[in-house]
Design a protein around this motif. Structure first.
Motif, PDB file in Angstrom:
ATOM      1  N   ALA A  38      34.630  40.942  27.980  1.00 32.91           N
ATOM      2  CA  ALA A  38      36.012  40.959  28.453  1.00 32.91           C
ATOM      3  C   ALA A  38      36.216  42.084  29.441  1.00 32.91           C
ATOM      4  O   ALA A  38      36.955  41.957  30.410  1.00 32.91           O
ATOM      5  CB  ALA A  38      36.964  41.106  27.272  1.00 32.91           C
ATOM      6  N   GLY A  39      35.576  43.223  29.199  1.00 27.31           N
ATOM      7  CA  GLY A  39      35.728  44.356  30.107  1.00 27.31           C
ATOM      8  C   GLY A  39      35.219  44.036  31.490  1.00 27.31           C
ATOM      9  O   GLY A  39      35.823  44.406  32.492  1.00 27.31           O
ATOM     10  N   VAL A 256      43.664  42.232  19.390  1.00 23.15           N
ATOM     11  CA  VAL A 256      44.497  41.040  19.276  1.00 23.15           C
ATOM     12  C   VAL A 256      45.608  41.129  20.314  1.00 23.15           C
ATOM     13  O   VAL A 256      45.875  42.192  20.872  1.00 23.15           O
ATOM     14  CB  VAL A 256      45.108  40.891  17.862  1.00 23.15           C
ATOM     15  CG1 VAL A 256      44.024  40.816  16.803  1.00 23.15           C
ATOM     16  CG2 VAL A 256      46.081  42.039  17.562  1.00 23.15           C
ATOM     17  N   ARG A 257      46.236  40.004  20.551  1.00 23.51           N
ATOM     18  CA  ARG A 257      47.401  39.985  21.445  1.00 23.51           C
ATOM     19  C   ARG A 257      48.650  39.771  20.609  1.00 23.51           C
ATOM     20  O   ARG A 257      48.659  38.983  19.660  1.00 23.51           O
ATOM     21  CB  ARG A 257      47.254  38.871  22.476  1.00 23.51           C
ATOM     22  CG  ARG A 257      48.492  38.636  23.341  1.00 23.51           C
ATOM     23  CD  ARG A 257      48.205  37.639  24.443  1.00 23.51           C
ATOM     24  NE  ARG A 257      47.552  38.285  25.571  1.00 23.51           N
ATOM     25  CZ  ARG A 257      46.649  37.701  26.363  1.00 23.51           C
ATOM     26  NH1 ARG A 257      46.257  36.461  26.126  1.00 23.51           N
ATOM     27  NH2 ARG A 257      46.122  38.369  27.368  1.00 23.51           N
ATOM     28  N   VAL A 258      49.714  40.493  20.939  1.00 23.50           N
ATOM     29  CA  VAL A 258      51.028  40.212  20.378  1.00 23.50           C
ATOM     30  C   VAL A 258      51.899  39.692  21.518  1.00 23.50           C
ATOM     31  O   VAL A 258      52.020  40.325  22.564  1.00 23.50           O
ATOM     32  CB  VAL A 258      51.662  41.449  19.703  1.00 23.50           C
ATOM     33  CG1 VAL A 258      50.999  41.705  18.362  1.00 23.50           C
ATOM     34  CG2 VAL A 258      51.580  42.690  20.576  1.00 23.50           C
ATOM     35  N   ASP A 323      37.075  36.068  24.544  1.00 23.33           N
ATOM     36  CA  ASP A 323      36.628  36.654  25.805  1.00 23.33           C
ATOM     37  C   ASP A 323      37.262  35.935  26.997  1.00 23.33           C
ATOM     38  O   ASP A 323      37.633  36.563  27.995  1.00 23.33           O
ATOM     39  CB  ASP A 323      35.104  36.571  25.911  1.00 23.33           C
ATOM     40  CG  ASP A 323      34.412  37.605  25.033  1.00 23.33           C
ATOM     41  OD1 ASP A 323      35.116  38.453  24.448  1.00 23.33           O
ATOM     42  OD2 ASP A 323      33.170  37.564  24.929  1.00 23.33           O
ATOM     43  N   LEU A 324      37.405  34.610  26.904  1.00 22.94           N
ATOM     44  CA  LEU A 324      38.031  33.869  27.995  1.00 22.94           C
ATOM     45  C   LEU A 324      39.502  34.236  28.118  1.00 22.94           C
ATOM     46  O   LEU A 324      40.005  34.471  29.216  1.00 22.94           O
ATOM     47  CB  LEU A 324      37.879  32.364  27.759  1.00 22.94           C
ATOM     48  CG  LEU A 324      38.501  31.447  28.827  1.00 22.94           C
ATOM     49  CD1 LEU A 324      37.889  31.722  30.200  1.00 22.94           C
ATOM     50  CD2 LEU A 324      38.329  29.981  28.451  1.00 22.94           C
ATOM     51  N   ASP A 325      40.200  34.309  26.979  1.00 23.10           N
ATOM     52  CA  ASP A 325      41.617  34.679  27.013  1.00 23.10           C
ATOM     53  C   ASP A 325      41.822  36.055  27.622  1.00 23.10           C
ATOM     54  O   ASP A 325      42.834  36.318  28.279  1.00 23.10           O
ATOM     55  CB  ASP A 325      42.197  34.681  25.590  1.00 23.10           C
ATOM     56  CG  ASP A 325      42.275  33.291  24.975  1.00 23.10           C
ATOM     57  OD1 ASP A 325      42.376  32.312  25.734  1.00 23.10           O
ATOM     58  OD2 ASP A 325      42.232  33.196  23.736  1.00 23.10           O
ATOM     59  N   SER A 326      40.863  36.960  27.388  1.00 20.95           N
ATOM     60  CA  SER A 326      41.045  38.341  27.835  1.00 20.95           C
ATOM     61  C   SER A 326      41.024  38.467  29.342  1.00 20.95           C
ATOM     62  O   SER A 326      41.446  39.490  29.881  1.00 20.95           O
ATOM     63  CB  SER A 326      39.960  39.232  27.221  1.00 20.95           C
ATOM     64  OG  SER A 326      38.690  38.931  27.767  1.00 20.95           O
ATOM     65  N   ALA A 327      40.526  37.447  30.057  1.00 19.53           N
ATOM     66  CA  ALA A 327      40.525  37.489  31.521  1.00 19.53           C
ATOM     67  C   ALA A 327      41.898  37.194  32.096  1.00 19.53           C
ATOM     68  O   ALA A 327      42.139  37.440  33.275  1.00 19.53           O
ATOM     69  CB  ALA A 327      39.510  36.495  32.076  1.00 19.53           C
ATOM     70  N   PHE A 328      42.787  36.664  31.262  1.00 19.93           N
ATOM     71  CA  PHE A 328      44.124  36.294  31.715  1.00 19.93           C
ATOM     72  C   PHE A 328      45.166  37.068  30.914  1.00 19.93           C
ATOM     73  O   PHE A 328      44.861  37.701  29.907  1.00 19.93           O
ATOM     74  CB  PHE A 328      44.345  34.783  31.552  1.00 19.93           C
ATOM     75  CG  PHE A 328      43.470  33.943  32.443  1.00 19.93           C
ATOM     76  CD1 PHE A 328      43.889  33.601  33.716  1.00 19.93           C
ATOM     77  CD2 PHE A 328      42.223  33.516  32.018  1.00 19.93           C
ATOM     78  CE1 PHE A 328      43.082  32.844  34.547  1.00 19.93           C
ATOM     79  CE2 PHE A 328      41.412  32.756  32.835  1.00 19.93           C
ATOM     80  CZ  PHE A 328      41.839  32.415  34.102  1.00 19.93           C
ATOM     81  N   GLY A 329      46.391  36.987  31.367  1.00 17.53           N
ATOM     82  CA  GLY A 329      47.482  37.627  30.659  1.00 17.53           C
ATOM     83  C   GLY A 329      48.048  36.713  29.591  1.00 17.53           C
ATOM     84  O   GLY A 329      47.493  35.651  29.288  1.00 17.53           O
ATOM     85  N   PRO A 330      49.165  37.089  29.008  1.00 14.29           N
ATOM     86  CA  PRO A 330      49.834  36.249  28.012  1.00 14.29           C
ATOM     87  C   PRO A 330      50.410  35.002  28.673  1.00 14.29           C
ATOM     88  O   PRO A 330      50.470  34.890  29.892  1.00 14.29           O
ATOM     89  CB  PRO A 330      50.940  37.157  27.484  1.00 14.29           C
ATOM     90  CG  PRO A 330      51.237  38.060  28.639  1.00 14.29           C
ATOM     91  CD  PRO A 330      49.922  38.320  29.301  1.00 14.29           C
ATOM     92  N   LYS A 331      50.849  34.069  27.855  1.00 16.89           N
ATOM     93  CA  LYS A 331      51.503  32.885  28.394  1.00 16.89           C
ATOM     94  C   LYS A 331      52.891  33.242  28.904  1.00 16.89           C
ATOM     95  O   LYS A 331      53.619  33.993  28.275  1.00 16.89           O
ATOM     96  CB  LYS A 331      51.599  31.794  27.330  1.00 16.89           C
ATOM     97  CG  LYS A 331      50.260  31.148  26.998  1.00 16.89           C
ATOM     98  CD  LYS A 331      50.422  30.009  26.011  1.00 16.89           C
ATOM     99  CE  LYS A 331      49.076  29.353  25.722  1.00 16.89           C
ATOM    100  NZ  LYS A 331      49.218  28.224  24.768  1.00 16.89           N
ATOM    101  N   GLY A 332      53.218  32.691  30.056  1.00 18.73           N
ATOM    102  CA  GLY A 332      54.543  32.894  30.613  1.00 18.73           C
ATOM    103  C   GLY A 332      55.477  31.770  30.222  1.00 18.73           C
ATOM    104  O   GLY A 332      55.158  30.922  29.383  1.00 18.73           O
ATOM    105  N   ALA A 333      56.626  31.729  30.837  1.00 23.49           N
ATOM    106  CA  ALA A 333      57.654  30.759  30.471  1.00 23.49           C
ATOM    107  C   ALA A 333      57.227  29.329  30.770  1.00 23.49           C
ATOM    108  O   ALA A 333      57.740  28.389  30.156  1.00 23.49           O
ATOM    109  CB  ALA A 333      58.948  31.080  31.214  1.00 23.49           C
TER     110      ALA A 333
END
Length: 416
Positions: A38-39, A256-258, A323-333
């Motif tokens: 991810a880094g 984790v993501r919040v 690892d794939l999620d970490s390349a992107f930000g959170p979900k937007g609207a």
């Protein structure tokens, strides 16, 4: 800011008008390590983002009359222009592609990742183009540019009164240390939405959440994790989502993501504005560090007053982070993951979600002229020519987000 679980209030509460046309900015958070894979992805994304910010100075932005930024036209960009269109709170005026600053130079492949994300949940207008967008993901920039000219029409976004100038701010995803258990300095909880959230509107204020027995009973057992610093927790509430380098009950650590899950629907009040009104002076960038320094010089009661000056409170949901999620930000609207440097929050009453947008902004923080996708919103993002630029994840992105507060022009790219 929408309140569904897929929407994050990235700009929901971090911008408040102070002196026209600027908005108080609040950003920056201490970083932490993520997995090596991810880094590496994050470093690549940040290099691309910083490279875009370090682009050569732009030519002057085109005027409201639509003067092109370069002489001559572009092959395929001929024929009569469509009539202006009204779009909710905005007016769209058709222009030639030559009006878009930097259109011939942008590294479009960077934006194509964001466009592919939008095609995961396209609106009815852009759904018919998504097959072509996917096929063009491996095309050259020239092929992508020629396709855009052939299939899309640029429209300059204006207010209903004809103003083409607006404001660009920025937001990011902080990374904070956290613990699954309270104690050892971790005393500031992050909460899931309470079951009684819909029973009263607005729900309890930030002060009442800290002091009211009824509010505290409603939140008992809803803790996701604990942070060490209330100012850092406030920054997470303002940004609307973040990553936690969390220590589990067994001592193990993971990231984790919040993400935003709801709010108490109380009005947002800027703590930096409160400090200014109290005669404490203006907090310097990054605001988190300067506010923490102020808090260290003042009594706990005074710090509590500062925190309670903002009654708005955010609730979160925990999400796994691959690892794939970490390349992107959170979900937007829009319901798709945000792409650093290529996603913006807009007023959906002016620009529909999933719309490709040409953005041009020049200021002390960055010179930007690039393709972005409208994939998010926020309660402070209101009006025709108004956008919040997703800078990415971590402290470097936070530093950039804290500095972006500058003039803006937008062009929507609409199917012909």
């Amino acid at each position: 800011m929408n309140t569904s679980s897929s929407n994050a209030p990235r700009a929901s509460s971090k911008s408040r008008a102070m002196t026209f046309p600027w908005i108080s900015k609040q950003a920056s958070a201490p970083g932490t390590r993520v997995t090596r894979a991810a880094g590496r992805v994050a470093i690549i994304a940040m290099v691309a983002l910083l490279a875009s910010c370090a682009s050569p100075p732009m030519a002057p932005l085109p005027g409201p009359a639509g003067e092109p930024t370069a002489p001559g036209g572009r092959a395929g960009d001929t024929g009569p222009l469509p009539a202006p269109m009204a779009q909710g709170k905005s007016r769209w005026v058709a222009v030639r592609w030559a009006e878009l600053p930097g259109f011939e130079e942008d590294a479009l492949f960077e934006a194509w990742n964001a466009w592919l994300k939008s095609c995961e949940r396209p609106g009815p207008v852009f759904a018919p183009l998504c097959g072509e967008v996917r096929r063009l993901s491996i095309a050259s920039a020239d092929e992508q540019r020629n396709w855009m000219v052939r299939r899309l029409q640029p429209y300059r976004v204006e207010s209903l009164q004809g103003a083409a100038d607006g404001l660009l701010t920025s937001y990011y995803e902080p990374v904070l240390k956290a613990s699954r258990q309270p104690g050892a300095g971790y005393e500031v909880p992050l909460y899931r939405t309470p079951a009684s959230l819909g029973s009263r509107k607005p729900w309890f204020s930030r002060q009442e959440i800290d002091t009211s027995p009824e509010a505290r009973a409603a939140l008992k057992g809803r803790e996701i994790a604990w942070l060490t610093d209330p100012v850092e927790a406030m920054s997470l509430h303002i940004q609307g989502s973040g990553r936690l380098n969390i220590t589990e009950a067994d001592g193990s650590q993971r990231v984790v993501r919040v993400a935003y899950a709801g709010s108490n629907e109380q009005p947002f009040r800027s703590v930096t504005q409160w400090l200014l009104d109290q005669g404490e002076g203006r907090m310097t960038t990054p605001w988190v560090e300067s506010t923490k320094a102020w808090a260290a010089r003042n009594s706990p009661q005074r710090v509590q007053q500062m925190l309670w000056s903002n009654p708005r409170y955010t609730f979160f949901q925990e999400q796994p982070l691959s690892d794939l999620d970490s390349a992107f930000g959170p979900k937007g609207a829009q319901g798709v993951a945000l792409t650093p440097g290529r996603s913006i929050a807009v007023d959906p009453a002016s620009i529909p979600y999933g719309t490709p947008v040409w953005l041009a902004s020049r200021g002390g923080a960055a010179n930007l002229q690039k393709l972005v996708l409208a994939q998010d919103t926020g309660s402070a993002i209101v009006g025709a020519v108004r956008a919040d630029y997703f800078a990415g994840t971590g402290p470097e992105a936070g530093l950039l987000a804290a500095r972006v507060n500058q003039p803006l022009r937008l062009w929507v790219l609409w199917p012909k």
